[in-house]
Motif scaffolding. Structure first.
Motif, mmCIF file in Angstrom:
data_model
loop_
_atom_site.group_PDB
_atom_site.id
_atom_site.type_symbol
_atom_site.label_atom_id
_atom_site.label_comp_id
_atom_site.label_asym_id
_atom_site.label_seq_id
_atom_site.Cartn_x
_atom_site.Cartn_y
_atom_site.Cartn_z
ATOM 1 N N TRP A 171 0.797 -1.224 0.000
ATOM 2 C CA TRP A 171 0.000 0.000 0.000
ATOM 3 C C TRP A 171 0.831 1.275 0.000
ATOM 4 N N GLY A 176 -5.217 7.320 0.027
ATOM 5 C CA GLY A 176 -6.115 6.788 1.046
ATOM 6 C C GLY A 176 -7.412 6.270 0.445
ATOM 7 N N GLY A 177 -7.941 6.975 -0.570
ATOM 8 C CA GLY A 177 -9.182 6.553 -1.211
ATOM 9 C C GLY A 177 -9.051 5.204 -1.895
ATOM 10 N N THR A 178 -7.902 4.976 -2.547
ATOM 11 C CA THR A 178 -7.664 3.712 -3.232
ATOM 12 C C THR A 178 -7.573 2.557 -2.237
ATOM 13 N N ILE A 179 -6.875 2.800 -1.147
ATOM 14 C CA ILE A 179 -6.741 1.769 -0.120
ATOM 15 C C ILE A 179 -8.099 1.441 0.486
ATOM 16 N N VAL A 180 -8.899 2.469 0.747
ATOM 17 C CA VAL A 180 -10.246 2.253 1.295
ATOM 18 C C VAL A 180 -11.090 1.447 0.314
ATOM 19 N N SER A 181 -10.967 1.751 -0.983
ATOM 20 C CA SER A 181 -11.717 1.006 -1.999
ATOM 21 C C SER A 181 -11.313 -0.458 -2.003
ATOM 22 N N GLU A 182 -10.014 -0.738 -1.886
ATOM 23 C CA GLU A 182 -9.551 -2.123 -1.837
ATOM 24 C C GLU A 182 -10.107 -2.836 -0.609
ATOM 25 N N ILE A 183 -10.074 -2.141 0.533
ATOM 26 C CA ILE A 183 -10.589 -2.739 1.768
ATOM 27 C C ILE A 183 -12.089 -3.005 1.645
ATOM 28 N N CYS A 184 -12.822 -2.059 1.051
ATOM 29 C CA CYS A 184 -14.265 -2.252 0.857
ATOM 30 C C CYS A 184 -14.536 -3.446 -0.060
#
Length: 349
Positions: free
Chosen positions: A268, A273-281
């Motif tokens: 990561w 931060g948005g991309t990481i959140v999208s992956e987590i979602c």
């Protein structure tokens, strides 16, 4: 966000891998059943007659083909992309279990499959690009950083506790024991597989990595971890319903592998931060789909939604007892105090 060439190769190989591995669960299950019928001793209680069963070997070869494709995929794409795509093997396994093993797939289970696919698409779209690695020595530096060594130490301690304390007592009544061992060892095997795959890839490109002892060390770790995984996966498959083992193993294995990869390979780093959140979602959607697929696996429309007939066992009970017919038979034949203790502990819940 477009996929890089390397990520695209890893994606294709991961999809092929999921198809073969999902089918292998069903073929091996059939082989284990035949072996148990012929020998009278199940793999779940220490039998190894399945090694003489041709169908089991067909399943093993199918799994090996899938694992080889998966192995190569890790050489091209990060674990954060490749590992979650294992959800597709659950879908293959669940559909084939419904058709071949007659393990009913409820409509909500189909919704779970759709969620797995949707979550996988989200992960693929937002997957990080693989950081270029020029030598196995770079991977060795990652593997010996304090944070990852702490993770490895924790895994080894947990595996020893599960193998020597919980497996003899509750291994045949709690699906989390055998699958936990597989998942913990699996997270280490994936890191080593990625290291070994990258080393071989560099070697084929003309940068010989076989001269380094680190390459052979990673190969040894892969062998040890895979042998342990196969042994305890066979025990889990023979003791519990296939549709229970597959999603639980996937959830635990994927979670631990992504955690290990983020610690070791810094997947990561450099992502927003948005991309990481999208992956987590996306990952949460996949996990939710696997849980839904599992929780509704044995629901019958009439009894589950209209209140007629016997009710389905609760999720916690099914997680704990696995196949009820096997548990009852085991209790009658052995009268094991450990089994009784586990049963009494479950009643207290």
């Amino acid at each position: 966000m477009g996929l890089s060439k390397e990520n695209l190769k890893g994606l294709i190989l991961a999809l092929v891998s999921s198809g073969f591995i999902g089918a292998s669960f069903i073929i091996k299950k059939q082989g284990l059943r035949r072996a148990a019928a012929a020998s009278g001793v199940r793999a779940g209680v220490g039998g190894y007659y399945y090694l003489l069963e041709p169908l089991w070997w067909v399943g093993m070869i199918t799994m090996i083909v899938g694992e080889v494709a998966n192995f190569v995929a890790y050489a091209f794409a990060p674990a954060v992309l490749v590992t979650p795509l294992g959800a597709l093997s659950i879908i293959v396994s669940a559909v084939l279990a419904d058709i071949i093993l007659k393990e009913k797939l409820h409509n909500l289970g189909i919704l779970g499959c759709v969620m797995c696919i949707a979550g996988s698409i989200i992960i693929v779209i937002h997957a990080p690009k693989e950081q270029p690695i020029k030598s196995v020595l770079e991977i060795w530096d990652m593997a010996t950083q304090p944070a990852f060594l702490a993770y490895v130490g924790s895994v080894i301690v947990l595996v020893f506790i599960l193998v020597f304390h919980f497996a003899p007592r509750c291994g045949h009544t709690n699906v989390l024991v055998f699958t936990g061992i597989c998942s913990l060892m699996g997270s280490l095997s994936v890191m080593s597989v990625k290291a070994l795959g990258t080393s071989l890839k560099l070697t084929f490109e003309g940068k010989n990595q076989l001269i380094y002892p680190e390459t052979w060390f990673f190969m040894l770790v892969v062998a040890i971890c895979v042998i342990m995984q196969m042994n305890y996966l066979n025990k889990a498959l023979d003791t519990f319903n296939t549709a229970i083992v597959s999603p639980i193993y996937y959830v635990m294995f994927t979670t631990l592998t992504i955690l290990a990869s983020v610690i070791m390979f810094k997947d990561w780093d450099g992502q927003s931060g948005g991309t990481i959140v999208s992956e987590i979602c996306g990952f949460i959607v996949v996990l939710s789909g696997t849980v839904l697929l599992h929780a509704t696996k044995d629901f019958e429309r009439g009894s589950s939604f209209r209140g007629t007939g016997p009710s389905s066992p609760t999720l916690s009970t099914r997680l704990y007892t696995g196949n009820g017919d096997f548990l009852s038979k085991q209790d009658e034949e052995s009268g094991s105090p450990d089994s009784s203790a586990c049963s009494r502990r479950q009643e207290s819940y």
